[in-house]
Design a protein around this motif. Structure first.
Motif, PDB file in Angstrom:
ATOM      1  N   LEU A 119       0.889  -1.157   0.004  1.00  0.00           N
ATOM      2  CA  LEU A 119       0.021  -0.017   0.019  1.00  0.00           C
ATOM      3  C   LEU A 119       1.020   1.152  -0.150  1.00  0.00           C
ATOM      4  O   LEU A 119       0.392   2.364  -0.544  1.00  0.00           O
ATOM      5  CB  LEU A 119      -0.898   0.192   1.147  1.00  0.00           C
ATOM      6  CG  LEU A 119      -1.936  -1.549   1.462  1.00  0.00           C
ATOM      7  CD1 LEU A 119      -2.667  -0.953   2.678  1.00  0.00           C
ATOM      8  CD2 LEU A 119      -2.771  -1.302   0.204  1.00  0.00           C
ATOM      9  N   TYR A 120       2.081   1.308   0.492  1.00  0.00           N
ATOM     10  CA  TYR A 120       3.018   2.429   0.650  1.00  0.00           C
ATOM     11  C   TYR A 120       4.507   1.919   1.118  1.00  0.00           C
ATOM     12  O   TYR A 120       4.447   1.032   1.558  1.00  0.00           O
ATOM     13  CB  TYR A 120       2.112   3.174   2.040  1.00  0.00           C
ATOM     14  CG  TYR A 120       3.022   4.483   2.380  1.00  0.00           C
ATOM     15  CD1 TYR A 120       2.787   5.642   1.979  1.00  0.00           C
ATOM     16  CD2 TYR A 120       4.241   4.226   3.364  1.00  0.00           C
ATOM     17  CE1 TYR A 120       3.677   6.782   2.322  1.00  0.00           C
ATOM     18  CE2 TYR A 120       4.941   5.420   3.691  1.00  0.00           C
ATOM     19  CZ  TYR A 120       4.614   6.444   3.116  1.00  0.00           C
ATOM     20  OH  TYR A 120       5.282   7.910   3.447  1.00  0.00           O
ATOM     21  N   ARG A 122      -2.627   8.066   7.479  1.00  0.00           N
ATOM     22  CA  ARG A 122      -3.773   8.061   6.671  1.00  0.00           C
ATOM     23  C   ARG A 122      -3.705   6.633   6.043  1.00  0.00           C
ATOM     24  O   ARG A 122      -4.658   5.680   6.108  1.00  0.00           O
ATOM     25  CB  ARG A 122      -3.952   9.129   5.677  1.00  0.00           C
ATOM     26  CG  ARG A 122      -5.310   8.977   4.792  1.00  0.00           C
ATOM     27  CD  ARG A 122      -5.644   9.867   3.856  1.00  0.00           C
ATOM     28  NE  ARG A 122      -6.382   9.671   2.808  1.00  0.00           N
ATOM     29  CZ  ARG A 122      -6.221   9.342   1.546  1.00  0.00           C
ATOM     30  NH1 ARG A 122      -5.018   9.841   1.165  1.00  0.00           N
ATOM     31  NH2 ARG A 122      -7.005   9.116   0.760  1.00  0.00           N
ATOM     32  N   VAL A 123      -2.738   6.043   5.528  1.00  0.00           N
ATOM     33  CA  VAL A 123      -2.321   4.829   4.907  1.00  0.00           C
ATOM     34  C   VAL A 123      -2.581   3.793   6.190  1.00  0.00           C
ATOM     35  O   VAL A 123      -3.410   2.724   5.851  1.00  0.00           O
ATOM     36  CB  VAL A 123      -0.989   4.671   4.145  1.00  0.00           C
ATOM     37  CG1 VAL A 123      -0.864   3.152   3.908  1.00  0.00           C
ATOM     38  CG2 VAL A 123      -0.988   5.492   3.088  1.00  0.00           C
ATOM     39  N   ARG A 160      -5.793  -0.535   8.737  1.00  0.00           N
ATOM     40  CA  ARG A 160      -6.287  -1.051   9.894  1.00  0.00           C
ATOM     41  C   ARG A 160      -7.751  -1.317   9.893  1.00  0.00           C
ATOM     42  O   ARG A 160      -8.289  -2.140  10.273  1.00  0.00           O
ATOM     43  CB  ARG A 160      -6.041  -0.293  11.048  1.00  0.00           C
ATOM     44  CG  ARG A 160      -4.247  -0.305  11.457  1.00  0.00           C
ATOM     45  CD  ARG A 160      -3.988   0.671  12.747  1.00  0.00           C
ATOM     46  NE  ARG A 160      -4.976   0.190  13.908  1.00  0.00           N
ATOM     47  CZ  ARG A 160      -5.691   1.164  14.456  1.00  0.00           C
ATOM     48  NH1 ARG A 160      -5.310   2.540  14.152  1.00  0.00           N
ATOM     49  NH2 ARG A 160      -6.601   0.917  15.421  1.00  0.00           N
ATOM     50  N   GLU A 161      -8.407  -0.088   9.128  1.00  0.00           N
ATOM     51  CA  GLU A 161      -9.780  -0.220   8.986  1.00  0.00           C
ATOM     52  C   GLU A 161     -10.374  -1.303   8.220  1.00  0.00           C
ATOM     53  O   GLU A 161     -11.278  -2.193   8.524  1.00  0.00           O
ATOM     54  CB  GLU A 161     -10.495   1.071   8.986  1.00  0.00           C
ATOM     55  CG  GLU A 161     -11.857   1.149   8.558  1.00  0.00           C
ATOM     56  CD  GLU A 161     -12.319   2.534   8.209  1.00  0.00           C
ATOM     57  OE1 GLU A 161     -13.493   2.669   7.332  1.00  0.00           O
ATOM     58  OE2 GLU A 161     -11.832   3.539   8.499  1.00  0.00           O
ATOM     59  N   ALA A 162      -9.665  -1.330   7.112  1.00  0.00           N
ATOM     60  CA  ALA A 162      -9.797  -2.352   6.163  1.00  0.00           C
ATOM     61  C   ALA A 162      -9.624  -3.961   6.640  1.00  0.00           C
ATOM     62  O   ALA A 162     -10.257  -4.699   6.262  1.00  0.00           O
ATOM     63  CB  ALA A 162      -9.005  -2.175   4.625  1.00  0.00           C
ATOM     64  N   LEU A 163      -8.509  -3.980   7.431  1.00  0.00           N
ATOM     65  CA  LEU A 163      -8.298  -5.350   8.155  1.00  0.00           C
ATOM     66  C   LEU A 163      -9.285  -5.700   8.931  1.00  0.00           C
ATOM     67  O   LEU A 163      -9.694  -6.897   9.102  1.00  0.00           O
ATOM     68  CB  LEU A 163      -6.849  -5.023   8.792  1.00  0.00           C
ATOM     69  CG  LEU A 163      -6.207  -6.653   9.440  1.00  0.00           C
ATOM     70  CD1 LEU A 163      -5.928  -7.310   8.174  1.00  0.00           C
ATOM     71  CD2 LEU A 163      -4.982  -6.093  10.198  1.00  0.00           C
ATOM     72  N   SER A 164      -9.754  -4.656   9.674  1.00  0.00           N
ATOM     73  CA  SER A 164     -11.022  -5.176  10.789  1.00  0.00           C
ATOM     74  C   SER A 164     -12.220  -5.412  10.120  1.00  0.00           C
ATOM     75  O   SER A 164     -12.969  -6.198  10.494  1.00  0.00           O
ATOM     76  CB  SER A 164     -11.228  -3.921  11.550  1.00  0.00           C
ATOM     77  OG  SER A 164     -11.581  -2.901  10.880  1.00  0.00           O
ATOM     78  N   ASP A 177      -5.303   6.259  -2.259  1.00  0.00           N
ATOM     79  CA  ASP A 177      -4.636   7.422  -3.252  1.00  0.00           C
ATOM     80  C   ASP A 177      -4.005   8.210  -2.221  1.00  0.00           C
ATOM     81  O   ASP A 177      -4.688   9.180  -1.562  1.00  0.00           O
ATOM     82  CB  ASP A 177      -5.804   8.125  -3.995  1.00  0.00           C
ATOM     83  CG  ASP A 177      -5.247   9.248  -4.787  1.00  0.00           C
ATOM     84  OD1 ASP A 177      -4.034   9.074  -5.021  1.00  0.00           O
ATOM     85  OD2 ASP A 177      -5.882   9.998  -5.383  1.00  0.00           O
ATOM     86  N   THR A 178      -2.705   8.550  -2.177  1.00  0.00           N
ATOM     87  CA  THR A 178      -2.154   9.408  -1.369  1.00  0.00           C
ATOM     88  C   THR A 178      -1.678  10.853  -1.987  1.00  0.00           C
ATOM     89  O   THR A 178      -1.062  11.547  -1.373  1.00  0.00           O
ATOM     90  CB  THR A 178      -0.600   8.664  -1.042  1.00  0.00           C
ATOM     91  OG1 THR A 178       0.063   8.387  -1.994  1.00  0.00           O
ATOM     92  CG2 THR A 178      -0.916   7.387  -0.238  1.00  0.00           C
TER      93      THR A 178
END
Length: 158
Positions: free
Chosen positions: A3-4, A133-134, A139-143, A151-152
């Motif tokens: 992701l980053y 932010r990443v 973390r939110e997507a993992l939960s 998009d950074t």
């Protein structure tokens, strides 16, 4: 999935250590003392190992390592309780700093990551808002057990 990934190359360390190594090398050429040669070699190794910091965030881990990757840390995102952008006092200086809260490498900004056991890790970044932010979105997507695309560019522009 990556992701980053960002590698920060420190500019202060070569500027301070480089001239010192050159002076010591010149002294060694004149005096031929092995201590000076060992010191120059030690400074060169330190410069190689700690001149850069790479931060990588995947969909499951946060990885941080210095230089070529000999010294680093891999943290599962599930162990991260929170992360926040913090500032250090000027008393802590620049570069690699070891303190009670953990070790940090401070290029321009610091992101403090709090782990499940209460341990705090400070990660230096020249774009701490993007990194925060990443990590938060990963973390939110993992939960939620989802895959994400981040998009950074909007954070880098701000």
């Amino acid at each position: 999935m990556l992701l980053y990934r960002r590698t920060y190359v420190g500019r202060l360390l070569p500027v301070t250590v480089g001239p010192l190594a050159v002076v010591l090398a010149c002294l060694w050429l004149v005096s031929h003392q092995r201590v000076l040669l060992g010191t120059v070699m030690g400074l060169g190794v330190a410069l190689y190992l700690f001149a850069s910091l790479t931060v990588t965030v995947t969909d499951s881990t946060l990885a941080v390592h210095f230089g070529p990757g000999l010294k680093g840390r891999r943290i599962p995102l599930a162990e991260i309780v929170s992360c926040a952008i913090v500032r250090d006092s000027a008393w802590f200086g620049q570069g690699v700093t070891v303190m009670r809260a953990g070790a940090s490498h401070k290029p321009q900004g610091l992101l403090e990551v709090v782990l499940a056991g209460g341990q705090r890790l400070r990660i230096g970044s020249d774009e701490p808002r993007v990194l925060k932010r990443v990590i938060d979105q990963a973390r939110e997507a993992l939960s939620r057990d989802q895959h994400i695309v981040i998009d950074t560019q909007e954070d880098r522009a701000a």
